[in-house]
Design an enzyme around this catalytic site. Structure first.
Site, PDB file in Angstrom:
ATOM      1  N   ASP A 164      41.307  37.259  33.824  1.00 38.38           N
ATOM      2  CA  ASP A 164      39.968  37.366  34.397  1.00 38.38           C
ATOM      3  C   ASP A 164      40.052  37.095  35.894  1.00 38.38           C
ATOM      4  O   ASP A 164      40.979  36.425  36.375  1.00 38.38           O
ATOM      5  CB  ASP A 164      39.040  36.349  33.727  1.00 38.38           C
ATOM      6  CG  ASP A 164      37.575  36.593  34.061  1.00 38.38           C
ATOM      7  OD1 ASP A 164      37.255  37.678  34.566  1.00 38.38           O
ATOM      8  OD2 ASP A 164      36.756  35.693  33.814  1.00 38.38           O
ATOM      9  N   ILE A 167      35.455  34.292  41.684  1.00 30.23           N
ATOM     10  CA  ILE A 167      35.449  33.673  43.008  1.00 30.23           C
ATOM     11  C   ILE A 167      35.120  32.194  42.852  1.00 30.23           C
ATOM     12  O   ILE A 167      34.138  31.840  42.192  1.00 30.23           O
ATOM     13  CB  ILE A 167      34.430  34.355  43.937  1.00 30.23           C
ATOM     14  CG1 ILE A 167      34.789  35.831  44.125  1.00 30.23           C
ATOM     15  CG2 ILE A 167      34.369  33.647  45.290  1.00 30.23           C
ATOM     16  CD1 ILE A 167      33.761  36.615  44.927  1.00 30.23           C
ATOM     17  N   HIS A 168      35.939  31.340  43.458  1.00 31.30           N
ATOM     18  CA  HIS A 168      35.713  29.899  43.415  1.00 31.30           C
ATOM     19  C   HIS A 168      35.781  29.312  44.820  1.00 31.30           C
ATOM     20  O   HIS A 168      36.294  29.935  45.747  1.00 31.30           O
ATOM     21  CB  HIS A 168      36.750  29.212  42.526  1.00 31.30           C
ATOM     22  CG  HIS A 168      36.579  29.472  41.064  1.00 31.30           C
ATOM     23  ND1 HIS A 168      35.682  28.790  40.286  1.00 31.30           N
ATOM     24  CD2 HIS A 168      37.177  30.363  40.243  1.00 31.30           C
ATOM     25  CE1 HIS A 168      35.740  29.238  39.048  1.00 31.30           C
ATOM     26  NE2 HIS A 168      36.633  30.202  38.997  1.00 31.30           N
ATOM     27  N   GLU A 232      36.731  41.278  34.625  1.00 31.54           N
ATOM     28  CA  GLU A 232      35.766  41.946  35.497  1.00 31.54           C
ATOM     29  C   GLU A 232      36.393  42.963  36.439  1.00 31.54           C
ATOM     30  O   GLU A 232      35.682  43.751  37.063  1.00 31.54           O
ATOM     31  CB  GLU A 232      34.960  40.914  36.297  1.00 31.54           C
ATOM     32  CG  GLU A 232      33.819  40.287  35.516  1.00 31.54           C
ATOM     33  CD  GLU A 232      34.226  39.031  34.768  1.00 31.54           C
ATOM     34  OE1 GLU A 232      35.432  38.693  34.798  1.00 31.54           O
ATOM     35  OE2 GLU A 232      33.360  38.395  34.138  1.00 31.54           O
ATOM     36  N   GLU A 288      26.098  26.083  50.795  1.00 39.99           N
ATOM     37  CA  GLU A 288      26.011  26.840  49.557  1.00 39.99           C
ATOM     38  C   GLU A 288      24.824  27.806  49.614  1.00 39.99           C
ATOM     39  O   GLU A 288      23.993  27.747  50.526  1.00 39.99           O
ATOM     40  CB  GLU A 288      25.851  25.879  48.368  1.00 39.99           C
ATOM     41  CG  GLU A 288      27.036  24.945  48.161  1.00 39.99           C
ATOM     42  CD  GLU A 288      28.221  25.620  47.485  1.00 39.99           C
ATOM     43  OE1 GLU A 288      28.166  26.840  47.267  1.00 39.99           O
ATOM     44  OE2 GLU A 288      29.182  24.911  47.155  1.00 39.99           O
TER      45      GLU A 288
END
Length: 490
Positions: A164, A167-168, A232, A288
């Site tokens: 898989d 994005i982290h 994905e 964020e």
């Protein structure tokens, strides 16, 4: 033209051919806070503190401390650009992505040399240093450290063998160390790392930076649309109608995106947690998507880096956390998830959906709903409930009629002001788990909230009752093509 886009360089070439969509500068820029500070004024948009605006993508050709490297920012910070890069219309992106999820084309392994491995740096090299090899910026002076904001993390589940991409949040912590933040229970690679830790194993991982925008958009799908085991990268394959090419990593047993600009190879170390701001001690992580700078976590996992590979004259790609770029990457897949859920339940009613910029692509959705018969009265609210079930981080749903442009927030607010009554058209659902990064989702803000991250989800029904439609007909203007009067206007 968009069918020729298959990596970052071809994407930038397409944008360069579009007036006003890409600018470059040779003026030296400091990657620590200054680069993002510049782009805030040029084109960040999103939930970034004003003044900001939607504007062109930007390439910095002269990055202090990183000779030969360039930094691209804002590639996806415009829905118009995303549509051009994916070969569609801005209003059709959600349905495009939904059809791609339903018709995936899995990635393939490219044998032999890959563009991302033209230059190789191994961790055992005496001069190996992530700070020097990867021109990762900080968004603000408060950031914990240099962040890789658009790293496509790729790993494989130790039990199932299924891979898989996600994005982290990745922060450089040392010359061969990165911290990675996994939202508990939210992302697939976090589940893989937890399982590897249970087995006492390291989890091989690759981080591909600077890739085809279709990969960046597709990687942001979440359950239930793409459950654990769904790669994905197959969404990007469907969008391009050809599979994404992977290559074998050189130092770990994993694969990476073959035409990436940079690839970081490494392993997630079990039973180790990292204080995110251990070097800066600012108390903060990075800005964020809600527009606030998040607190530094003491529960980040550690990636021990084994190599960095890259193209010749690589282009680092980055984004500002709360910018319109996040709205594109998080919001468009969410639109696809919501559209698919509602279309299956009540075909033909949902005309479109927009996960709007004020919600960062996650907190807010506008549903454009068409009532086809008297029995459809009330179904619009059922559609909103389905939207909440399709995407757990959604907080507010606005429902508008088919004559309201769901992508124009002024038009949505017009509907609220002329078709909505607060005592009749607000539906609240208290005590539901939502998103921890919303500071108002906290017991200190409402006595009904039992734990941080719980919210009162709310539906704003701005639709006209079916039996009153004739009272709410908008002013009917003559429908003409203005080209005759405007093409030679000065």
């Amino acid at each position: 033209m968009a069918d020729k886009v298959n990596d970052l360089r071809s994407a930038l070439a397409l944008l360069k051919s579009m007036p006003g969509q890409l600018i470059e500068t040779d003026v030296e820029v400091e990657p620590m806070a200054e680069l993002s500070g510049v782009y805030r004024h040029v084109g960040a948009g999103g939930t970034v503190m004003r003044p900001t605006k939607e504007g062109p993508a930007m390439i910095f050709n002269n990055v202090k401390g990183h000779p030969g490297a360039r930094v691209a920012i804002g590639v996806l910070a415009s829905r118009k650009r995303v549509a051009a890069l994916l070969g569609g219309r801005p209003e059709d992106l959600g349905t495009m992505l939904w059809h791609s999820v339903d018709n995936p084309i899995p990635p393939v392994l490219k044998e032999g040399s890959a563009p991302c491995q033209e230059v190789v740096h191994r961790a055992e090299d005496p001069d190996f240093d992530l700070y020097k090899l990867v021109p990762a910026p900080t968004n603000t002076p408060d950031d914990a450290g240099p962040y890789i904001t658009l790293g496509m993390c790729y790993a494989t589940h130790p039990d199932t063998g299924r891979s898989d991409v996600t994005i982290h949040r990745l922060c450089i912590q040392g010359k061969d160390e990165l911290s990675i933040f996994f939202t508990p229970g939210a992302r697939h690679i976090g589940a893989m790392a937890e399982r590897a830790e249970q087995m006492g194993q390291r989890l091989p991982i690759s981080i591909s930076i600077g890739v085809d925008p279709a990969i960046e958009i597709g990687s942001c799908f979440e359950p239930p649309t793409t459950p654990l085991g769904y790669d994905e990268l197959a969404v990007a394959g469907a969008l391009r109608n050809e599979p994404v090419e992977l290559c074998r990593c050189l130092t770990v047993n994993e694969k990476a995106i073959a035409n990436a600009e940079y690839v970081i190879e490494g392993e997630v170390v079990p039973h180790v947690r990292v204080q995110e701001d251990q070097n800066s001690h600012t108390g903060y992580a990075m800005p964020e998507f809600p527009g606030y700078t998040g607190p530094a976590s003491d529960q980040c996992w550690l990636i021990k880096v084994t190599a960095v590979t890259h193209r010749k004259n690589p282009i680092m790609q980055t984004c500002i956390g709360p910018s319109e770029e996040h709205v594109s990457m998080a919001g468009i897949p969410t639109e696809a998830s919501i559209y698919g859920m509602i279309e299956k339940a009540m075909p033909g009613r949902l005309q479109n959906v927009y996960c709007a910029s004020p919600g960062g692509g996650k907190y807010m959705a506008v549903l454009q709903f068409k009532k086809l018969s008297p029995s459809d009265e009330g179904r619009q609210r059922q559609a909103a409930l389905l939207a909440f079930s399709a995407f757990s981080e959604l907080k507010h749903v606005f429902i508008v009629d088919e004559d309201v442009d769901c992508f124009d927030i002024n038009d949505v607010l017009w509907a609220m002001n002329t078709r909505f009554q607060g005592d009749a058209d607000i539906i609240t659902i208290p005590g539901v788990r939502c998103h921890p990064l919303d500071p108002s989702n906290d017991p200190s803000c409402s006595p009904g909230i039992r734990d941080h991250g719980i919210a009162c989800k709310t539906i704003f029904d701005c639709t006209v009752p079916y039996d009153q439609k004739e009272r709410f007909v908008r002013a009917r203007f003559m429908d003409v093509d203005p080209e005759r009067w405007t093409k030679d206007a000065r």
